[in-house]
Enzyme design. Structure first.
Site, short mmCIF file in Angstrom:
data_model
loop_
_atom_site.label_atom_id
_atom_site.label_comp_id
_atom_site.label_asym_id
_atom_site.label_seq_id
_atom_site.Cartn_x
_atom_site.Cartn_y
_atom_site.Cartn_z
N ARG A 147 0.86 -1.19 0.00
CA ARG A 147 0.00 0.00 0.00
C ARG A 147 0.89 1.23 0.00
O ARG A 147 1.89 1.28 0.71
CB ARG A 147 -0.86 -0.04 1.26
CG ARG A 147 -1.81 1.11 1.39
CD ARG A 147 -2.55 1.06 2.72
NE ARG A 147 -2.05 2.08 3.61
CZ ARG A 147 -2.72 2.57 4.67
NH1 ARG A 147 -3.91 2.10 4.96
NH2 ARG A 147 -2.20 3.49 5.42
N TYR A 159 -3.55 11.42 5.70
CA TYR A 159 -3.77 10.11 6.30
C TYR A 159 -2.70 9.12 5.81
O TYR A 159 -2.38 9.07 4.63
CB TYR A 159 -5.17 9.55 5.95
CG TYR A 159 -5.19 8.08 6.23
CD1 TYR A 159 -5.27 7.63 7.55
CD2 TYR A 159 -4.99 7.15 5.23
CE1 TYR A 159 -5.18 6.28 7.84
CE2 TYR A 159 -4.90 5.80 5.50
CZ TYR A 159 -4.99 5.37 6.81
OH TYR A 159 -4.86 4.04 7.10
N ASP A 211 -5.34 3.74 0.17
CA ASP A 211 -6.47 3.96 1.07
C ASP A 211 -6.85 5.44 1.06
O ASP A 211 -6.03 6.30 1.41
CB ASP A 211 -6.03 3.53 2.49
CG ASP A 211 -7.16 3.50 3.50
OD1 ASP A 211 -8.26 4.00 3.17
OD2 ASP A 211 -6.94 2.99 4.61
N HIS A 213 -9.34 6.54 2.87
CA HIS A 213 -9.80 6.72 4.25
C HIS A 213 -11.07 7.58 4.37
O HIS A 213 -11.10 8.56 5.12
CB HIS A 213 -8.66 7.28 5.12
CG HIS A 213 -8.58 6.63 6.47
ND1 HIS A 213 -8.95 7.28 7.61
CD2 HIS A 213 -8.18 5.39 6.85
CE1 HIS A 213 -8.77 6.46 8.65
NE2 HIS A 213 -8.30 5.30 8.20
N GLU A 237 -9.16 1.77 -1.50
CA GLU A 237 -9.87 1.41 -0.28
C GLU A 237 -10.64 2.60 0.30
O GLU A 237 -10.14 3.73 0.26
CB GLU A 237 -8.82 0.92 0.72
CG GLU A 237 -9.32 0.67 2.10
CD GLU A 237 -8.17 0.30 3.04
OE1 GLU A 237 -7.09 -0.09 2.59
OE2 GLU A 237 -8.38 0.43 4.25
N GLU A 263 -13.43 -1.78 6.87
CA GLU A 263 -12.74 -1.87 8.16
C GLU A 263 -13.54 -1.27 9.31
O GLU A 263 -13.27 -1.59 10.45
CB GLU A 263 -11.34 -1.25 8.08
CG GLU A 263 -11.34 0.25 7.88
CD GLU A 263 -9.95 0.83 7.81
OE1 GLU A 263 -9.12 0.27 7.08
OE2 GLU A 263 -9.70 1.84 8.47
N ARG A 284 -13.32 -5.85 3.82
CA ARG A 284 -12.17 -5.68 4.73
C ARG A 284 -12.52 -5.80 6.21
O ARG A 284 -11.78 -5.34 7.08
CB ARG A 284 -11.54 -4.31 4.47
CG ARG A 284 -10.60 -4.37 3.31
CD ARG A 284 -9.91 -3.10 3.02
NE ARG A 284 -9.29 -2.42 4.13
CZ ARG A 284 -8.23 -2.83 4.82
NH1 ARG A 284 -7.67 -3.99 4.51
NH2 ARG A 284 -7.74 -2.12 5.80
N GLU A 340 -3.88 -7.56 5.36
CA GLU A 340 -3.04 -6.42 5.72
C GLU A 340 -2.11 -6.81 6.87
O GLU A 340 -2.52 -7.47 7.82
CB GLU A 340 -3.93 -5.25 6.17
CG GLU A 340 -3.16 -3.98 6.46
CD GLU A 340 -4.08 -2.83 6.90
OE1 GLU A 340 -5.22 -3.09 7.31
OE2 GLU A 340 -3.65 -1.67 6.81
N TRP A 403 -12.18 11.69 9.15
CA TRP A 403 -10.75 11.36 9.25
C TRP A 403 -10.49 10.04 8.57
O TRP A 403 -11.25 9.15 8.54
CB TRP A 403 -10.30 11.28 10.71
CG TRP A 403 -8.87 10.83 10.74
CD1 TRP A 403 -7.77 11.57 10.36
CD2 TRP A 403 -8.38 9.54 11.07
NE1 TRP A 403 -6.63 10.79 10.45
CE2 TRP A 403 -6.99 9.55 10.88
CE3 TRP A 403 -9.01 8.34 11.50
CZ2 TRP A 403 -6.18 8.43 11.10
CZ3 TRP A 403 -8.22 7.24 11.73
CH2 TRP A 403 -6.82 7.28 11.54
O1 KDG Z 1 -7.51 2.78 14.08
C1 KDG Z 1 -7.66 3.23 12.77
C2 KDG Z 1 -6.75 2.45 11.87
O2 KDG Z 1 -6.91 1.08 12.07
C3 KDG Z 1 -6.99 2.76 10.43
O3 KDG Z 1 -6.79 4.10 10.20
C4 KDG Z 1 -6.03 1.95 9.58
O4 KDG Z 1 -7.24 2.52 7.60
C5 KDG Z 1 -6.46 1.80 8.17
C6 KDG Z 1 -5.90 0.68 7.43
O5 KDG Z 1 -6.31 0.49 6.30
O6 KDG Z 1 -5.04 -0.01 7.98
MG MG Z 2 -8.00 1.57 5.82
#
Ligand code: KDG
Ligand code: MG
Length: 403
Positions: A147, A159, A211, A213, A237, A263, A284, A340, A403
């Site tokens: 990644r 991020y 990602d 995010h 992602e 996630e 995920r 991951e 975030w």
């Molecule tokens: O606690 C938040 C994280 O687990 C997250 O920001 C990590 O997005 C993430 C990832 O893909 O690992």
């Molecule tokens: Mg993520």
């Protein structure tokens, strides 16, 4: 056989973890991870105050019945706190069942479907050259999937980018939540250049992931997916928040870049439409936050009907117990995609003794009966809980953002 003990261990060996330990009257113990980053004590309390007392006296071998008892029995269903608590109990019971059977959990799930589990790591840098350097290091370690996240000119923090060169990315901060700012315009103009640079330097013989995010609107996500098709990403992602599952129809209409989501999802109901309508390619969700092995296997089996593959979240804020449990599932299910693997602090690996291993791009849960992860409780006690929060994000004009 009866459960005679259910204890919650909160420790901070490098970062906070919440671990549930279940003990049977025959002395067999099982571990489950209950870590919810930045909200750890809420799950610790849910377990201590509402779950542990009702576990005492139950038969540890009745995993499904206990899952249903905790899910239906609470009346209040779903949500990250409830599902992480159920997840921890479920993991611990699978651990016990494996130990009683003398078998690693993956054998109880049907046995290995592959020799090893492809893992992806994180390459991060404050700019493109630094990210390319990090990418080369991860490739050197054997990763077949990496990644990439990198700083964006004009933005103070982005991020997934670590603060110092070479340091692991850790979003949580001690004290108050860190305030970050975000500009979708700057990000969207810049990030395709990162993928172009990676492909130019390293070619196409390695999987590339990214990602976003949860920061984009559906049409912005569609634009990003379309604009990077030539770089053939393994996945993009969390392009847009997935509470609105229908939003992914719009993205799908515009791009063939594969999409990963999940996630922050906790049950099948959070992703049912995404899977059924084939709006995503990778799901995920993770063992801890999605109600344990029992529920996540149900999600993965459902996903397999629609050619959606697994891509379990495996950040350093889920404990090595969760990663161990994920690896048993990854090895067994037919529709595994990728796992991951961010790695852990040295202190974390001293507190948690793991049978799982990483070797040349692939991971394996190991052959120890149960999950194959134990906790050194005396050492854990030397690392007490430290309050820490995930950051928050605002647009450049001060508007609260994701975030
Ligand atoms: O606690 C938040 C994280 O687990 C997250 O920001 C990590 O997005 C993430 C990832 O893909 O690992
Ligand atoms: Mg993520």
């Amino acid at each position: 056989m009866k459960i005679v003990g259910a204890d919650v261990i909160v420790c901070c060996p490098g970062r906070n973890f919440v671990t549930l330990k279940i003990t049977t009257d025959e002395g067999v113990t099982g571990l489950g991870d209950a870590t919810l980053n930045g909200r750890e004590l809420s799950v610790a309390s849910y377990l201590k105050d509402h779950v542990c007392p009702v576990l005492i006296g139950r038969d540890p071998q009745r995993i499904e019945d206990t899952w249903q008892y905790l899910y239906r029995g609470a009346y209040w269903r779903r949500g990250p706190v409830t599902m992480s608590a159920i997840g921890a109990v479920d993991m611990a019971l699978w651990d016990i069942k494996g130990k009683l059977a003398g078998l690693p959990v993956y054998q109880l799930l049907g046995g290995a479907s592959r020799e090893g589990v492809m893992a992806y790591s994180h390459a991060t840098g404050r700019d493109i050259p630094e990210t390319l350097e990090a990418f080369a290091e991860h490739r050197e370690k054997g990763f077949r999937a990496i990644r990439v996240q990198c700083g964006v000119p004009g933005m103070k923090s982005v991020y997934g980018v670590s603060k110092k060169k070479g340091a692991a990315y850790e979003p949580a901060t001690k004290g108050w939540p860190e305030e970050q700012s975000w500009s979708t315009e700057k990000y969207l103009d810049y990030v395709p250049r990162l993928f172009e640079a990676v492909r130019e330097k390293f070619g196409f013989d390695i999987h590339l992931l990214h990602d976003a995010h949860h920061r984009l609107s559906p049409i912005e996500a569609a634009r990003l997916g379309k604009s990077v098709e030539d770089y053939r990403l393994f996945w993009l992602e969390d392009l847009t928040p997935a509470e609105n599952q229908e939003a992914f129809r719009l993205i799908r209409r515009h791009t063939v870049t594969p999409i990963a989501v999940g996630e922050v999802l906790n049950t099948i109901w959070d992703c049912k439409n995404l899977i059924e309508e084939q709006l995503i390619d990778y799901i995920r969700m993770t063992v801890t936050h999605a109600g344990g092995i029992t529920h996540l296997k149900r999600v993965f089996d459902f996903a397999s009907l629609y050619q959606v593959r697994s891509g379990s979240h495996g950040p350093s804020d889920l404990s090595p117990v969760c990663l161990g449990a994920a690896l048993h599932l990854d090895l067994a299910i037919p529709n595994f995609g990728v796992q991951e693997y961010m790695g852990y602090h040295e202190q974390t690996m001293e507190v948690f003794r793991c049978a799982w291993r990483y070797e040349d791009g692939f991971m394996h849960p190991g052959e120890k009966p149960g999950l194959g992860v134990e906790i050194d409780e005396a050492l854990a006690a030397k690392y007490p809980y430290e309050p820490a929060f995930l950051p928050v994000a605002r647009l450049e004009d001060g508007t609260m953002w994701n975030w």
